[in-house]
Enzyme design. Structure first.
Site, short mmCIF file in Angstrom:
data_model
loop_
_atom_site.label_atom_id
_atom_site.label_comp_id
_atom_site.label_asym_id
_atom_site.label_seq_id
_atom_site.Cartn_x
_atom_site.Cartn_y
_atom_site.Cartn_z
N GLY A 1 2.35 -7.81 7.63
CA GLY A 1 2.42 -6.95 8.52
C GLY A 1 2.77 -5.57 7.82
O GLY A 1 2.84 -5.56 6.83
N GLY A 2 2.44 -4.42 8.83
CA GLY A 2 2.21 -3.28 8.28
C GLY A 2 1.48 -2.87 7.18
O GLY A 2 0.17 -3.35 7.10
N ASP A 3 1.84 -2.33 6.06
CA ASP A 3 1.09 -2.36 4.75
C ASP A 3 1.31 -3.02 3.63
O ASP A 3 1.17 -2.81 2.58
CB ASP A 3 1.17 -0.68 4.39
CG ASP A 3 2.62 -0.38 3.90
OD1 ASP A 3 3.53 -1.44 3.86
OD2 ASP A 3 3.03 0.61 3.68
N GLU A 4 1.74 -4.34 4.06
CA GLU A 4 2.24 -5.65 2.96
C GLU A 4 1.19 -6.59 3.00
O GLU A 4 1.17 -7.26 4.22
CB GLU A 4 3.49 -6.01 3.24
CG GLU A 4 4.50 -4.91 3.00
CD GLU A 4 6.07 -5.17 3.28
OE1 GLU A 4 6.16 -6.04 4.35
OE2 GLU A 4 6.91 -4.67 2.68
N VAL B 1 1.02 -1.04 -0.20
CA VAL B 1 -0.03 -0.01 0.00
C VAL B 1 0.99 1.22 -0.02
O VAL B 1 1.51 1.63 1.02
CB VAL B 1 -1.08 0.01 1.25
CG1 VAL B 1 -1.72 1.32 1.17
CG2 VAL B 1 -1.64 -1.40 1.26
#
Length: 278
Positions: free
Chosen positions: A196-199, A158
């Site tokens: 995790g995060g935006d992945e 993202v």
């Protein structure tokens, strides 16, 4: 429970039955059942206490114990005793009620165990925010697929997500990630994961270029509203695999990650060229 403890209890049960026989206790058969049921009740109560989940079990054992008492008394009475029919009917009801309650307690414990296992599985293999599979779930899935099946891994990043958190706050950022997760979940015939995060990762069961392109278009279309509102975009890397072509999940992710950054670079170059021509 160890083999020694099992052997001890079996020896004790056999010993008690033999003792009742040697002492010629009246109604030894029913008296033995009475002793065993009472021991089960006391042992369970002492080890587990009066837990809420076990209340039907304790009540069932108690009723079974009362039925055993009446059954023993019934055997001691003479055949002509006027109370015998009443005792027989009552102990039958107590036995049936006790068995029903013990079975009910067992079923409740099994259902509770199933709910606990589902909860533990969700905590171990589900991303709490999006409900997608997490990194562990992805790796376990990939380890089997890479050796036995063909398919495609889409690595989804993202873009500009940090700006969303900076401008709108982390609560809005979480909502954006949830929205992206819903878009991945809606893809038919695919499995979505959040690394995790935006992945994110989307596993497809096909290597067909037309299908892959259609899924990529669907992902962009599904996040168009989020893109217009918060300025995000998707960069997607593609890695195809067949049995034995990719050695392990780490390699598959590395290849897809490289493709994703190449797509990100091309997207930036395209925007710069459009701005230059203006």
């Amino acid at each position: 429970m160890t083999h020694w403890s099992i052997g001890f209890w079996l020896f004790l049960l056999i010993g008690v039955r033999a003792l009742l026989h040697l002492l010629q206790v009246p109604g030894a058969h029913d008296a033995y059942g009475l002793i065993v049921i009472g021991a089960v009740l006391v042992f369970t109560w002492a080890r587990l206490g009066m837990r809420k989940q076990l209340r039907p079990f304790f009540l069932g054992v108690t009723l079974f114990l009362l039925g055993s008492v009446l059954d023993w008394v019934d055997e001691l009475l003479a055949q002509s005793n006027q109370w015998r029919p009443w005792l027989e009917a009552t102990d039958d009801v107590l036995f049936a009620s006790g068995f029903f309650l013990m079975a009910l307690a067992f079923i409740r414990l099994m259902l509770e165990r199933d709910r606990l296992e589902a909860k533990l599985y969700s905590q171990a293999y589900r991303d709490e925010l999006t409900g997608l599979g997490n990194r562990r779930a992805l790796f376990e899935q990939l380890e089997g697929l890479l050796q036995s099946a063909s398919g495609t891994l889409l690595y989804v990043d993202v873009d500009h997500f940090k700006s969303v958190n900076d401008r709108f706050g982390h609560d809005v950022g979480d909502q954006v990630l949830k929205g992206c997760g819903q878009v991945l979940s809606a893809v038919a015939g695919a499995q979505g994961f959040r690394l995790g995060g935006d992945e994110f990762v989307l596993l497809l069961g096909s290597e067909d270029s037309v299908e892959i392109d259609a899924h990529i278009v669907a992902l962009h279309a599904g996040t168009r509203g989020l893109s217009e509102q918060y300025g995000i975009a998707l960069s997607i890397g593609v890695t195809r695999f067949s049995p034995g072509s990719v050695p392990d999940p780490d390699t598959a992710l590395k290849l897809a990650d490289q493709q994703m950054y190449e797509a990100k670079r091309k997207s930036r170059t395209g925007r710069q060229n459009r701005q230059t021509t203006r």
